[in-house]
Design an enzyme around this catalytic site. Structure first.
Site, PDB file in Angstrom:
ATOM      1  N   MET A  26       0.764  -1.208   0.029  1.00 15.64           N
ATOM      2  CA  MET A  26      -0.052  -0.129   0.088  1.00 15.64           C
ATOM      3  C   MET A  26       0.696   1.330   0.042  1.00 15.64           C
ATOM      4  O   MET A  26       0.697   2.518   0.242  1.00 15.64           O
ATOM      5  CB  MET A  26      -1.042   0.022   1.301  1.00 15.64           C
ATOM      6  CG  MET A  26      -1.782  -1.313   1.306  1.00 15.64           C
ATOM      7  SD  MET A  26      -3.300  -0.880   1.861  1.00 15.64           S
ATOM      8  CE  MET A  26      -2.925  -0.498   3.661  1.00 15.64           C
ATOM      9  N   LEU A  29       6.713   3.238   1.246  1.00 14.35           N
ATOM     10  CA  LEU A  29       7.707   2.043   1.344  1.00 14.35           C
ATOM     11  C   LEU A  29       8.948   2.178   2.453  1.00 14.35           C
ATOM     12  O   LEU A  29       9.321   3.355   2.780  1.00 14.35           O
ATOM     13  CB  LEU A  29       8.167   1.750   0.164  1.00 14.35           C
ATOM     14  CG  LEU A  29       7.263   1.559  -1.041  1.00 14.35           C
ATOM     15  CD1 LEU A  29       8.140   1.199  -2.282  1.00 14.35           C
ATOM     16  CD2 LEU A  29       6.576   0.472  -0.710  1.00 14.35           C
ATOM     17  N   GLY A  32      11.104  -2.733   5.433  1.00 16.69           N
ATOM     18  CA  GLY A  32      10.270  -3.851   5.516  1.00 16.69           C
ATOM     19  C   GLY A  32       9.980  -4.302   4.171  1.00 16.69           C
ATOM     20  O   GLY A  32      10.206  -5.289   3.731  1.00 16.69           O
ATOM     21  N   HIS A  33       9.183  -3.490   3.556  1.00 13.28           N
ATOM     22  CA  HIS A  33       8.930  -3.536   1.914  1.00 13.28           C
ATOM     23  C   HIS A  33      10.103  -3.906   1.199  1.00 13.28           C
ATOM     24  O   HIS A  33      10.109  -5.070   0.291  1.00 13.28           O
ATOM     25  CB  HIS A  33       8.404  -2.464   1.395  1.00 13.28           C
ATOM     26  CG  HIS A  33       6.890  -1.861   1.978  1.00 13.28           C
ATOM     27  ND1 HIS A  33       7.010  -0.956   2.774  1.00 13.28           N
ATOM     28  CD2 HIS A  33       5.855  -2.592   2.184  1.00 13.28           C
ATOM     29  CE1 HIS A  33       5.715  -0.690   3.152  1.00 13.28           C
ATOM     30  NE2 HIS A  33       4.879  -1.809   2.862  1.00 13.28           N
ATOM     31  N   GLY A 143       5.024 -10.209   4.274  1.00 11.99           N
ATOM     32  CA  GLY A 143       5.852 -10.057   5.584  1.00 11.99           C
ATOM     33  C   GLY A 143       5.299 -10.783   6.678  1.00 11.99           C
ATOM     34  O   GLY A 143       3.918 -10.934   7.031  1.00 11.99           O
ATOM     35  N   GLU A 144       6.111 -11.228   7.611  1.00 15.01           N
ATOM     36  CA  GLU A 144       5.691 -12.012   8.839  1.00 15.01           C
ATOM     37  C   GLU A 144       5.213 -10.962   9.891  1.00 15.01           C
ATOM     38  O   GLU A 144       4.406 -11.430  10.613  1.00 15.01           O
ATOM     39  CB  GLU A 144       6.926 -12.663   9.535  1.00 15.01           C
ATOM     40  CG  GLU A 144       6.569 -13.511  10.781  1.00 15.01           C
ATOM     41  CD  GLU A 144       7.810 -14.464  11.104  1.00 15.01           C
ATOM     42  OE1 GLU A 144       8.895 -14.478  10.743  1.00 15.01           O
ATOM     43  OE2 GLU A 144       7.324 -15.116  12.029  1.00 15.01           O
ATOM     44  N   LYS A 145       5.602  -9.779   9.561  1.00 12.49           N
ATOM     45  CA  LYS A 145       4.754  -8.696  10.482  1.00 12.49           C
ATOM     46  C   LYS A 145       3.291  -8.677  10.441  1.00 12.49           C
ATOM     47  O   LYS A 145       2.534  -8.527  11.522  1.00 12.49           O
ATOM     48  CB  LYS A 145       5.389  -7.295   9.941  1.00 12.49           C
ATOM     49  CG  LYS A 145       4.291  -6.119  10.013  1.00 12.49           C
ATOM     50  CD  LYS A 145       4.554  -5.403  11.216  1.00 12.49           C
ATOM     51  CE  LYS A 145       3.932  -4.187  11.546  1.00 12.49           C
ATOM     52  NZ  LYS A 145       2.765  -3.931  10.821  1.00 12.49           N
ATOM     53  N   GLN A 149      -2.724 -12.182   8.226  1.00 11.33           N
ATOM     54  CA  GLN A 149      -2.812 -11.948   7.028  1.00 11.33           C
ATOM     55  C   GLN A 149      -2.238 -12.966   5.968  1.00 11.33           C
ATOM     56  O   GLN A 149      -2.779 -13.615   5.198  1.00 11.33           O
ATOM     57  CB  GLN A 149      -2.341 -10.513   6.511  1.00 11.33           C
ATOM     58  CG  GLN A 149      -2.176 -10.377   4.951  1.00 11.33           C
ATOM     59  CD  GLN A 149      -1.810  -8.794   4.788  1.00 11.33           C
ATOM     60  OE1 GLN A 149      -2.504  -7.957   5.047  1.00 11.33           O
ATOM     61  NE2 GLN A 149      -0.620  -8.417   4.466  1.00 11.33           N
TER      62      GLN A 149
HETATM   63  P1  AMP Z   1       1.510  -3.249   3.375  1.00 11.92           P
HETATM   64  O1  AMP Z   1       2.101  -2.011   2.581  1.00 11.92           O
HETATM   65  O2  AMP Z   1       1.524  -2.513   4.886  1.00 11.92           O
HETATM   66  O3  AMP Z   1       0.266  -3.456   3.056  1.00 11.92           O
HETATM   67  O4  AMP Z   1       2.707  -4.257   3.354  1.00 11.92           O
HETATM   68  C1  AMP Z   1       3.008  -4.799   2.181  1.00 11.92           C
HETATM   69  C2  AMP Z   1       3.965  -6.032   2.690  1.00 11.92           C
HETATM   70  O5  AMP Z   1       4.907  -5.793   3.208  1.00 11.92           O
HETATM   71  C3  AMP Z   1       2.894  -7.023   3.459  1.00 11.92           C
HETATM   72  O6  AMP Z   1       3.260  -8.438   2.812  1.00 11.92           O
HETATM   73  C4  AMP Z   1       3.516  -6.829   4.818  1.00 11.92           C
HETATM   74  O7  AMP Z   1       3.512  -7.937   5.724  1.00 11.92           O
HETATM   75  C5  AMP Z   1       5.039  -6.544   4.467  1.00 11.92           C
HETATM   76  N1  AMP Z   1       5.596  -5.657   5.691  1.00 11.92           N
HETATM   77  C6  AMP Z   1       5.161  -4.616   6.358  1.00 11.92           C
HETATM   78  N2  AMP Z   1       5.993  -4.070   7.207  1.00 11.92           N
HETATM   79  C7  AMP Z   1       6.924  -4.983   7.265  1.00 11.92           C
HETATM   80  C8  AMP Z   1       8.187  -5.327   8.233  1.00 11.92           C
HETATM   81  N3  AMP Z   1       8.386  -4.493   9.070  1.00 11.92           N
HETATM   82  N4  AMP Z   1       8.764  -6.433   7.989  1.00 11.92           N
HETATM   83  C9  AMP Z   1       8.598  -7.304   6.907  1.00 11.92           C
HETATM   84  N5  AMP Z   1       7.437  -7.085   6.075  1.00 11.92           N
HETATM   85  C10 AMP Z   1       6.814  -6.118   6.141  1.00 11.92           C
END
Ligand code: AMP
Length: 270
Positions: A26, A29, A32-33, A143-145, A149
């Site tokens: 989303m 970035l 993590g991304h 991500g495991e975060k 999900q």
């Molecule tokens: P989002 O943009 O929040 O929808 O996240 C996109 C992807 O990035 C998802 O698979 C999340 O689990 C992963 N993600 C977000 N934050 C982290 C993080 N701190 N470490 C690892 N993966 C992450």
């Protein structure tokens, strides 16, 4: 790097013979991304990153409106990483009709975030379904975060799509706070509290002697967290990481936490 503003165009111009690793995001970035993207670049001949703030997964309008946006910076990051394809789809291309906006799942899985954010994962599964139905990717990086999900997406795609999921470790800052696009909304003091909470749980995960001490420590930690000013726990639970049930052992347990600092909702797991 090629930027596509429509799935249609992407499907016309991309050669799908080389397996593609897909990272749905989303935007806003962070590292993590970036770690997901780097994993995909290592494992897959081609990498596709999407940026789409999915309205269907927000259960509060204000949360959707306030979600951080940073497209210019995101594009610079993706260019630097030498990502092959970027997709910035329009809302009306993702959801052609109302029924596309939610995908239901079993009542027994309506726990933790699924319980406290009704409709959230229904929206997440819906957007993943639209992507995977319309773009022939081979690998999905998550991500495991966002472990719950990952768990629900894995279940959902199991007999529906021939796609392999890679689960990537949670990336934390130097103070152990799990990186999140929402951290931008936190002030310095809030980040300090978030770091205090993260460290409490990380310590607990390392040394539980038995289930009894684990449960006892969790109880103590709950009090400590709830005593922090402007902090409120939504849930703090121990579950079996393989099926998210409450039947766990010291070998397969995972701690799940959702809490608010003021009006910012944060999640983590260990
Ligand atoms: P989002 O943009 O929040 O929808 O996240 C996109 C992807 O990035 C998802 O698979 C999340 O689990 C992963 N993600 C977000 N934050 C982290 C993080 N701190 N470490 C690892 N993966 C992450």
């Amino acid at each position: 790097m090629i930027i596509f503003k429509s799935i249609n165009k992407l499907n016309k111009e991309v050669n799908f013979k080389a397996p593609i690793g897909f990272i749905p995001t989303m935007g806003s970035l962070h590292k993590g991304h970036i770690s997901l993207i780097k994993s995909s670049k290592k494992k897959c001949p081609k990498t596709l990153v999407s940026i789409f703030i999915n309205p269907s997964q927000f259960n509060k309008k204000s949360d959707y409106k306030n979600y951080p946006k940073n497209l210019k910076k995101d594009i610079l990051i993706l260019k630097k990483l030498n990502v092959d394809y970027v997709l910035l789809p329009k809302l009306n291309e993702i959801y052609k009709s109302k029924k596309d906006k939610k995908i239901n799942f079993k009542k027994k899985d309506k726990i933790m975030c699924a319980q406290f954010r009704p409709g959230h994962f229904e929206g997440v599964l819906a957007v993943i379904n639209q992507f995977l139905k319309n773009i022939k990717v081979s690998y999905l990086f998550l991500g495991e975060k966002d472990y719950q999900q990952f768990f629900l997406i894995k279940k959902f795609i199991k007999n529906k799509f021939n796609i392999k999921i890679f689960l990537c470790k949670t990336i934390r800052d130097n103070n152990k706070v799990a990186l999140s696009s929402r951290n931008i909304l936190l002030g310095k003091k809030d980040l300090y509290k978030s770091s205090f909470i993260a460290k409490l749980l990380l310590k607990l995960k390392k040394y539980p002697k038995n289930i009894f001490t684990l449960k006892n420590e969790i109880r103590k930690i709950k009090v400590k967290i709830n005593n922090l000013k402007n902090v409120k726990i939504e849930y703090l639970e121990i579950r079996n990481k393989n099926n998210l049930s409450k039947r766990y052992t010291l070998k397969n347990f995972k701690i799940f936490l959702a809490y608010y600092i003021k009006n910012v909702r944060l999640i983590d797991n260990y």
